[in-house]
Scaffold this motif. Structure first.
Motif, PDB file in Angstrom:
ATOM      1  N   VAL A   1      -3.519  -5.620   6.731  1.00  0.00           N
ATOM      2  CA  VAL A   1      -2.911  -4.421   6.139  1.00  0.00           C
ATOM      3  C   VAL A   1      -3.977  -3.792   5.249  1.00  0.00           C
ATOM      4  O   VAL A   1      -4.566  -4.481   4.414  1.00  0.00           O
ATOM      5  CB  VAL A   1      -1.667  -4.772   5.297  1.00  0.00           C
ATOM      6  CG1 VAL A   1      -1.209  -3.566   4.492  1.00  0.00           C
ATOM      7  CG2 VAL A   1      -0.543  -5.274   6.187  1.00  0.00           C
ATOM      8  N   GLY A   2      -4.217  -2.504   5.486  1.00  0.00           N
ATOM      9  CA  GLY A   2      -5.214  -1.800   4.671  1.00  0.00           C
ATOM     10  C   GLY A   2      -6.581  -1.786   5.319  1.00  0.00           C
ATOM     11  O   GLY A   2      -7.555  -1.340   4.719  1.00  0.00           O
ATOM     12  N   GLU A   3      -6.652  -2.239   6.566  1.00  0.00           N
ATOM     13  CA  GLU A   3      -7.970  -2.326   7.224  1.00  0.00           C
ATOM     14  C   GLU A   3      -8.483  -0.940   7.622  1.00  0.00           C
ATOM     15  O   GLU A   3      -9.695  -0.732   7.696  1.00  0.00           O
ATOM     16  CB  GLU A   3      -7.893  -3.258   8.446  1.00  0.00           C
ATOM     17  CG  GLU A   3      -7.248  -2.720   9.708  1.00  0.00           C
ATOM     18  CD  GLU A   3      -5.766  -2.465   9.581  1.00  0.00           C
ATOM     19  OE1 GLU A   3      -5.163  -2.891   8.591  1.00  0.00           O
ATOM     20  OE2 GLU A   3      -5.207  -1.807  10.470  1.00  0.00           O
ATOM     21  N   MET A   4      -7.535   0.003   7.864  1.00  0.00           N
ATOM     22  CA  MET A   4      -8.002   1.324   8.321  1.00  0.00           C
ATOM     23  C   MET A   4      -8.770   2.024   7.196  1.00  0.00           C
ATOM     24  O   MET A   4      -9.889   2.490   7.388  1.00  0.00           O
ATOM     25  CB  MET A   4      -6.810   2.173   8.769  1.00  0.00           C
ATOM     26  CG  MET A   4      -6.111   1.615   9.986  1.00  0.00           C
ATOM     27  SD  MET A   4      -4.800   2.709  10.523  1.00  0.00           S
ATOM     28  CE  MET A   4      -4.069   1.717  11.817  1.00  0.00           C
ATOM     29  N   SER A   5      -8.158   2.089   6.021  1.00  0.00           N
ATOM     30  CA  SER A   5      -8.850   2.749   4.906  1.00  0.00           C
ATOM     31  C   SER A   5     -10.054   1.918   4.456  1.00  0.00           C
ATOM     32  O   SER A   5     -11.009   2.462   3.904  1.00  0.00           O
ATOM     33  CB  SER A   5      -7.892   2.979   3.742  1.00  0.00           C
ATOM     34  OG  SER A   5      -7.246   1.787   3.415  1.00  0.00           O
TER      35      SER A   5
ATOM     36  N   VAL B   1       5.862  -0.618   8.198  1.00  0.00           N
ATOM     37  CA  VAL B   1       4.838   0.416   7.978  1.00  0.00           C
ATOM     38  C   VAL B   1       5.522   1.757   8.154  1.00  0.00           C
ATOM     39  O   VAL B   1       6.182   1.990   9.175  1.00  0.00           O
ATOM     40  CB  VAL B   1       3.699   0.290   9.023  1.00  0.00           C
ATOM     41  CG1 VAL B   1       2.623   1.340   8.772  1.00  0.00           C
ATOM     42  CG2 VAL B   1       3.111  -1.106   9.001  1.00  0.00           C
TER      43      VAL B   1
ATOM     44  N   VAL C   1       3.177   0.456   3.186  1.00  0.00           N
ATOM     45  CA  VAL C   1       3.528  -0.841   3.777  1.00  0.00           C
ATOM     46  C   VAL C   1       4.355  -1.639   2.768  1.00  0.00           C
ATOM     47  O   VAL C   1       3.928  -1.848   1.633  1.00  0.00           O
ATOM     48  CB  VAL C   1       2.262  -1.636   4.191  1.00  0.00           C
ATOM     49  CG1 VAL C   1       2.642  -2.940   4.870  1.00  0.00           C
ATOM     50  CG2 VAL C   1       1.375  -0.797   5.104  1.00  0.00           C
TER      51      VAL C   1
ATOM     52  N   ILE D   1       7.096   3.518  11.322  1.00  0.00           N
ATOM     53  CA  ILE D   1       6.297   3.727  12.552  1.00  0.00           C
ATOM     54  C   ILE D   1       5.774   2.404  13.121  1.00  0.00           C
ATOM     55  O   ILE D   1       5.268   2.365  14.227  1.00  0.00           O
ATOM     56  CB  ILE D   1       5.100   4.672  12.296  1.00  0.00           C
ATOM     57  CG1 ILE D   1       4.256   4.141  11.116  1.00  0.00           C
ATOM     58  CG2 ILE D   1       5.525   6.090  12.050  1.00  0.00           C
ATOM     59  CD1 ILE D   1       2.853   3.926  11.459  1.00  0.00           C
TER      60      ILE D   1
ATOM     61  N   LEU E   1       0.850  -1.188   0.000  1.00  0.00           N
ATOM     62  CA  LEU E   1       0.000   0.000   0.000  1.00  0.00           C
ATOM     63  C   LEU E   1       0.882   1.231   0.000  1.00  0.00           C
ATOM     64  O   LEU E   1       1.952   1.228   0.606  1.00  0.00           O
ATOM     65  CB  LEU E   1      -0.858   0.058   1.275  1.00  0.00           C
ATOM     66  CG  LEU E   1      -1.857  -1.048   1.554  1.00  0.00           C
ATOM     67  CD1 LEU E   1      -2.513  -0.793   2.892  1.00  0.00           C
ATOM     68  CD2 LEU E   1      -2.899  -1.107   0.472  1.00  0.00           C
TER      69      LEU E   1
ATOM     70  N   GLN F   1       1.620   0.801  19.703  1.00  0.00           N
ATOM     71  CA  GLN F   1       1.950   2.211  19.470  1.00  0.00           C
ATOM     72  C   GLN F   1       2.080   2.961  20.798  1.00  0.00           C
ATOM     73  O   GLN F   1       2.996   3.753  20.984  1.00  0.00           O
ATOM     74  CB  GLN F   1       0.829   2.840  18.614  1.00  0.00           C
ATOM     75  CG  GLN F   1       1.294   3.931  17.679  1.00  0.00           C
ATOM     76  CD  GLN F   1       2.345   3.447  16.666  1.00  0.00           C
ATOM     77  OE1 GLN F   1       2.271   2.334  16.201  1.00  0.00           O
ATOM     78  NE2 GLN F   1       3.322   4.281  16.384  1.00  0.00           N
TER      79      GLN F   1
ATOM     80  N   LYS G   1      -2.628  -2.990  17.534  1.00  0.00           N
ATOM     81  CA  LYS G   1      -1.732  -2.003  16.927  1.00  0.00           C
ATOM     82  C   LYS G   1      -1.633  -0.749  17.810  1.00  0.00           C
ATOM     83  O   LYS G   1      -0.549  -0.201  18.006  1.00  0.00           O
ATOM     84  CB  LYS G   1      -2.224  -1.636  15.524  1.00  0.00           C
ATOM     85  CG  LYS G   1      -1.918  -2.736  14.510  1.00  0.00           C
ATOM     86  CD  LYS G   1      -2.555  -2.472  13.168  1.00  0.00           C
ATOM     87  CE  LYS G   1      -2.209  -3.587  12.186  1.00  0.00           C
ATOM     88  NZ  LYS G   1      -3.077  -3.630  11.031  1.00  0.00           N
TER      89      LYS G   1
ATOM     90  N   ALA H   1      -4.965   5.317   2.015  1.00  0.00           N
ATOM     91  CA  ALA H   1      -4.088   4.640   2.989  1.00  0.00           C
ATOM     92  C   ALA H   1      -3.327   5.675   3.816  1.00  0.00           C
ATOM     93  O   ALA H   1      -2.810   6.652   3.271  1.00  0.00           O
ATOM     94  CB  ALA H   1      -3.119   3.726   2.243  1.00  0.00           C
ATOM     95  N   GLY H   2      -3.242   5.403   5.121  1.00  0.00           N
ATOM     96  CA  GLY H   2      -2.571   6.351   6.009  1.00  0.00           C
ATOM     97  C   GLY H   2      -1.082   6.084   6.132  1.00  0.00           C
ATOM     98  O   GLY H   2      -0.375   6.816   6.829  1.00  0.00           O
ATOM     99  N   ALA H   3      -0.597   5.047   5.479  1.00  0.00           N
ATOM    100  CA  ALA H   3       0.831   4.693   5.597  1.00  0.00           C
ATOM    101  C   ALA H   3       1.235   3.862   4.383  1.00  0.00           C
ATOM    102  O   ALA H   3       0.374   3.368   3.649  1.00  0.00           O
ATOM    103  CB  ALA H   3       1.047   3.893   6.878  1.00  0.00           C
TER     104      ALA H   3
ATOM    105  N   ILE I   1       4.089  -5.097  10.638  1.00  0.00           N
ATOM    106  CA  ILE I   1       2.952  -6.021  10.529  1.00  0.00           C
ATOM    107  C   ILE I   1       3.505  -7.435  10.640  1.00  0.00           C
ATOM    108  O   ILE I   1       4.562  -7.723  10.072  1.00  0.00           O
ATOM    109  CB  ILE I   1       2.283  -5.872   9.144  1.00  0.00           C
ATOM    110  CG1 ILE I   1       1.726  -4.459   8.934  1.00  0.00           C
ATOM    111  CG2 ILE I   1       1.204  -6.927   8.930  1.00  0.00           C
ATOM    112  CD1 ILE I   1       0.538  -4.104   9.765  1.00  0.00           C
TER     113      ILE I   1
HETATM  114  N1  LIG Z   1       0.924   2.087  13.809  1.00  0.00           N
HETATM  115  C1  LIG Z   1       0.694   1.097  12.953  1.00  0.00           C
HETATM  116  N2  LIG Z   1       1.060  -0.165  13.249  1.00  0.00           N
HETATM  117  C2  LIG Z   1       0.826  -1.190  12.396  1.00  0.00           C
HETATM  118  N3  LIG Z   1       0.225  -1.024  11.208  1.00  0.00           N
HETATM  119  C3  LIG Z   1      -0.169   0.205  10.871  1.00  0.00           C
HETATM  120  C4  LIG Z   1       0.029   1.324  11.708  1.00  0.00           C
HETATM  121  N4  LIG Z   1      -0.476   2.412  11.098  1.00  0.00           N
HETATM  122  C5  LIG Z   1      -0.966   2.003   9.924  1.00  0.00           C
HETATM  123  N5  LIG Z   1      -0.784   0.686   9.776  1.00  0.00           N
HETATM  124  C6  LIG Z   1      -1.163  -0.177   8.623  1.00  0.00           C
HETATM  125  O1  LIG Z   1      -0.774   0.505   7.451  1.00  0.00           O
HETATM  126  C7  LIG Z   1      -1.924   0.575   6.626  1.00  0.00           C
HETATM  127  C8  LIG Z   1      -1.946   1.707   5.635  1.00  0.00           C
HETATM  128  O2  LIG Z   1      -3.200   1.660   4.972  1.00  0.00           O
HETATM  129  P1  LIG Z   1      -4.517   1.776   5.865  1.00  0.00           P
HETATM  130  O3  LIG Z   1      -4.514   3.123   6.485  1.00  0.00           O
HETATM  131  O4  LIG Z   1      -5.646   1.344   5.076  1.00  0.00           O
HETATM  132  O5  LIG Z   1      -4.275   0.669   6.995  1.00  0.00           O
HETATM  133  C9  LIG Z   1      -3.044   0.742   7.634  1.00  0.00           C
HETATM  134  C10 LIG Z   1      -2.683  -0.353   8.578  1.00  0.00           C
HETATM  135  O6  LIG Z   1      -2.969  -1.612   8.036  1.00  0.00           O
END
Ligand SMILES: Nc1ncnc2c1ncn2[C@@H]1O[C@@H]2COP(=O)(O)O[C@H]2[C@H]1O
Length: 230
Positions: free
Chosen positions: A162-166, A146, A177, A153, A127, A222, A218, A173-175, A156
């Motif tokens: 991975v990608g569950e947040m978006s 990630v 990977v 930061i 991602l 953090q 996660k 995607a916020g990051a 995984i």
């Molecule tokens: N602090 C974190 N620790 C582990 N995984 C993360 C963290 N921040 C983001 N991610 C992963 O990176 C992904 C980037 O795409 P998403 O934001 O969809 O979902 C995010 C998570 O799956």
């Protein structure tokens, strides 16, 4: 004689009580098959109670209960058949233990059946921060880095999404990977899993529950990092 008559006149109430008690137990049980089985027995008790009043059988109540029994018997039979057909492979079982430990195998199998296994090399980008992902990954083996704005930061590992947040927020995607080593993942095309979740609310529930547990893990890591433990 009077005692026998009195006991007989109490029978409908006893059966109704048993029916309510079993209905209550059914709704406390989370396993859908057992819920249906308890409902069948509860409705059977209610149906018997409807036949026993001294004033004569209550046919409407009897018929209603028998209809509910029929519906539940059919669904239970289908569930039993599906359970027989939904044996998990070793890999699927391992992934279920990691990411969906307490969830019903039938639903997990249905969810897994909509995904594809991917073998990833070291350094594969899954991602990219700011882009809209079209896939949702679940790691069975391997690890990934990630990073946000080129700063690492998090990581995984097996059993994590991975990608569950978006996926949940429908944002980008916020990051970024990138795999750190050879990895094996189960991968869903988002549009497929979105359609499936809309059609099947049970699947949506187990997926969001598993994502919730993953996100909690996660955040925990953090937090530990933030205070210098992780
Ligand atoms: N602090 C974190 N620790 C582990 N995984 C993360 C963290 N921040 C983001 N991610 C992963 O990176 C992904 C980037 O795409 P998403 O934001 O969809 O979902 C995010 C998570 O799956």
């Amino acid at each position: 004689m009077d005692l026998i008559r009195e006991s007989y006149s109490n029978l409908p109430a006893i059966f109704v009580f048993i029916g309510f008690l079993l209905t209550f137990i059914a709704f406390v049980i989370s396993d859908i098959l057992w819920l249906r089985i308890f409902t069948i027995v509860a409705k059977l008790a209610m149906a018997v109670a409807a036949l026993l009043p001294e004033s004569g059988p209550m046919w409407l109540s009897f018929t209603g209960n028998m209809l509910l029994i029929t519906v539940n018997v059919v669904h239970s039979a289908l569930l039993i058949l599906e359970r027989r057909r939904s044996a998990l492979s070793n890999e699927e079982q391992e992934l279920k233990n990691k990411a969906f430990p307490s969830m019903d195998r039938v639903f997990v199998k249905r969810l897994f059946a909509a995904a594809t296994w991917y073998d990833l090399g070291k350094g594969d980008t899954l991602l990219v921060e700011g882009e809209r992902p079209d896939k949702l990954f679940l790691f069975l083996q391997g690890r990934a880095f990630v990073s946000v704005k080129h700063k690492r930061i998090g990581e995984i590992g097996p059993g994590q999404f991975v990608g569950e947040m978006s996926f949940l927020t429908r944002q980008s995607a916020g990051a970024t990977v990138v795999t750190r080593e050879l990895s094996r993942c189960l991968v869903w095309q988002r549009n497929i899993v979105e359609k499936l979740s809309k059609k099947d609310r049970d699947l949506e529930k187990i997926l969001t529950a598993a994502i919730g547990v993953d996100l909690a893990g996660k955040i925990f890591l953090q937090n530990q990092k933030a205070v210098g433990i992780g």
